[in-house]
Design a protein around this motif. Structure first.
Motif, PDB file in Angstrom:
ATOM      1  N   UNK A 116       0.683   5.017  -1.401  1.00 11.73           N
ATOM      2  CA  UNK A 116      -0.056   4.272  -0.369  1.00 11.73           C
ATOM      3  C   UNK A 116       0.747   3.160   0.288  1.00 11.73           C
ATOM      4  N   UNK A 117       2.047   3.113   0.060  1.00 12.12           N
ATOM      5  CA  UNK A 117       2.878   2.081   0.679  1.00 12.12           C
ATOM      6  C   UNK A 117       3.168   0.900  -0.216  1.00 12.12           C
ATOM      7  N   UNK A 118       2.546   0.821  -1.376  1.00 11.00           N
ATOM      8  CA  UNK A 118       2.821  -0.262  -2.311  1.00 11.00           C
ATOM      9  C   UNK A 118       4.091  -0.016  -3.100  1.00 11.00           C
ATOM     10  N   UNK A 119       4.602  -1.074  -3.725  1.00 15.05           N
ATOM     11  CA  UNK A 119       5.821  -0.975  -4.523  1.00 15.05           C
ATOM     12  C   UNK A 119       5.455  -0.528  -5.937  1.00 15.05           C
ATOM     13  N   UNK A 120       5.842   0.695  -6.282  1.00 15.67           N
ATOM     14  CA  UNK A 120       5.453   1.279  -7.565  1.00 15.67           C
ATOM     15  C   UNK A 120       6.607   1.386  -8.555  1.00 15.67           C
ATOM     16  N   UNK A 121       7.705   0.691  -8.307  1.00 12.97           N
ATOM     17  CA  UNK A 121       8.874   0.808  -9.182  1.00 12.97           C
ATOM     18  C   UNK A 121       8.830  -0.133 -10.370  1.00 12.97           C
ATOM     19  N   UNK A 122       7.706  -0.167 -11.073  1.00 10.71           N
ATOM     20  CA  UNK A 122       7.587  -1.093 -12.196  1.00 10.71           C
ATOM     21  C   UNK A 122       8.445  -0.656 -13.386  1.00 10.71           C
ATOM     22  N   UNK A 157      -9.151   9.087   7.073  1.00 16.11           N
ATOM     23  CA  UNK A 157      -8.817   8.473   8.349  1.00 16.11           C
ATOM     24  C   UNK A 157      -8.603   6.968   8.289  1.00 16.11           C
ATOM     25  N   UNK A 158      -9.166   6.294   7.301  1.00 12.57           N
ATOM     26  CA  UNK A 158      -9.153   4.832   7.247  1.00 12.57           C
ATOM     27  C   UNK A 158      -8.860   4.345   5.826  1.00 12.57           C
ATOM     28  N   UNK A 327       0.275  -1.317   5.101  1.00 10.83           N
ATOM     29  CA  UNK A 327      -0.780  -0.303   5.063  1.00 10.83           C
ATOM     30  C   UNK A 327      -0.339   0.983   5.757  1.00 10.83           C
ATOM     31  N   UNK A 328      -0.710   2.111   5.177  1.00 16.13           N
ATOM     32  CA  UNK A 328      -0.460   3.399   5.810  1.00 16.13           C
ATOM     33  C   UNK A 328      -1.522   3.734   6.841  1.00 16.13           C
ATOM     34  N   UNK A 329      -2.761   3.248   6.613  1.00 18.85           N
ATOM     35  CA  UNK A 329      -3.879   3.570   7.489  1.00 18.85           C
ATOM     36  C   UNK A 329      -4.577   2.284   7.939  1.00 18.85           C
ATOM     37  N   UNK A 330      -5.238   2.328   9.099  1.00 18.94           N
ATOM     38  CA  UNK A 330      -5.960   1.141   9.554  1.00 18.94           C
ATOM     39  C   UNK A 330      -7.262   0.946   8.784  1.00 18.94           C
TER      40      UNK A 330
END
Length: 339
Positions: A116-122, A157-158, A327-330
């Motif tokens: 979803x665009x977040x940083x997941x490299x924990x 869509x959102x 964000x990937x989506x509005x």
């Protein structure tokens, strides 16, 4: 039927909800707990669920009451949020007792929000800490929209989100719903303004824009979510997970019937729903404070109210979602003409 004072699942006395989230991670956890143990069951209708300790909620299993339920982002990693909640419960001496042992049993379910665009490299799974933080934050008031388990949720869509709603029945019974909405399907009709759940809206709890006046809806399927992720994995990167609750005194079997009925609320608010790639499930909770006077009739009304609450909670989750960096989506509020 009218909404409770807060229009939240915590309008049911004794229930508390806590959120914890990491905005850089774009994920989080939500925990429902109570002042005393409660009866619970579950029903799964999605084809790709991610769960922990749900088998024991079947009516024929021996554990009758539990202390918390966890909803989390993080896909399979997010199931570790339940461990954090168990740590917090153990520290308070709460759990299932076997002789001198105290064993917190925390059922949970997860949504997929890893793309979803977040940083997941924990380096270390963050969800155990998020689970404990959410439990410690539990209160009768909590944030909706981009919060807790709904922080990184996406619909077709959102942006998705965390939603809740309640109803007080004619006899005083209270019913509520809590949902993390991250479905494959859409929560709005084409054009991103009208909610599928609009016929069930009370007041302007999710914008008051009313039903879509067009006919023949639902035959097409467009998904910004799939386009933004650009991978076939999105076919299994979804799920709507929910909790419905009541203060009526229900058995585990009756709770399961309410969970089954409540799934109608998902189907009315999300199109399509219960797909092979969704992990849709509903937990059902009873605090047991109010006796049933006519069990069959009362159970029917409670199940119906739970479905109504869940539809409204799904729409509120998307309506209250807020924009965030990356964000990937509005969000619904960012669509021109929706404010």
């Amino acid at each position: 039927m009218i909404p409770g004072p807060k229009n939240l699942i915590t309008d049911i006395p004794g229930l508390k909800v806590g959120n914890a989230q990491d905005d850089v991670l774009k994920s989080g956890t939500t925990v429902l707990t109570a002042d005393t143990p409660f009866t619970a069951s579950v029903h799964v209708m999605g084809g790709a669920p991610g769960t922990r300790e749900t088998d024991l909620l079947a009516p024929d299993k021996s554990v009758a009451r539990i202390d918390a339920i966890t909803l989390s982002g993080g896909s399979a990693f997010g199931l570790d949020a339940c461990s954090g909640v168990s740590d917090a419960l153990r520290a308070r001496g709460r759990g299932f007792r076997v002789a001198d042992a105290v064993i917190p049993i925390v059922p949970g379910a997860i949504i997929f929000d890893l793309l979803n665009g977040g940083q997941k490299g924990w380096a270390e799974n963050p969800y155990r800490a998020l689970g404990r933080a959410a439990f410690e934050a539990a209160s009768d008031s909590f944030a909706l929209g981009t919060a807790g388990a709904g922080t990184g949720a996406l619909t077709a869509m959102l942006k998705g989100g965390l939603g809740s709603a309640s109803l007080i029945l004619e006899d005083g019974t209270i019913v509520g719903a809590l949902v993390a909405a991250n479905p494959m399907g859409s929560v709005t009709t084409p054009g991103d303004r009208h909610f599928w759940a609009a016929p069930f809206e009370i007041g302007a709890e999710f914008g008051g824009v009313g039903p879509d006046p067009n006919a023949g809806l639902g035959r097409g399927f467009e998904s910004r979510k799939m386009q933004s992720m650009q991978t076939q994995a999105t076919e299994r990167a979804n799920t709507t997970i929910a909790i419905v609750a009541t203060d009526a005194d229900l058995t585990k079997a009756q709770c399961q019937r309410v969970a089954i009925a409540a799934h109608d609320g998902i189907a009315r608010a999300i199109v399509p729903a219960h797909s092979p790639g969704d992990g849709d499930l509903v937990f059902s909770v009873s605090t047991g404070a109010r006796s049933l006077t006519n069990p069959d009739q009362d159970l029917t009304r409670i199940g119906h109210a739970a479905a109504l609450c869940l539809s409204r909670a799904v729409a509120r989750a998307i309506y209250l979602a807020t924009p965030a960096k990356g964000d990937l989506l509005p969000s619904w509020s960012a669509i021109p003409g929706n404010n």
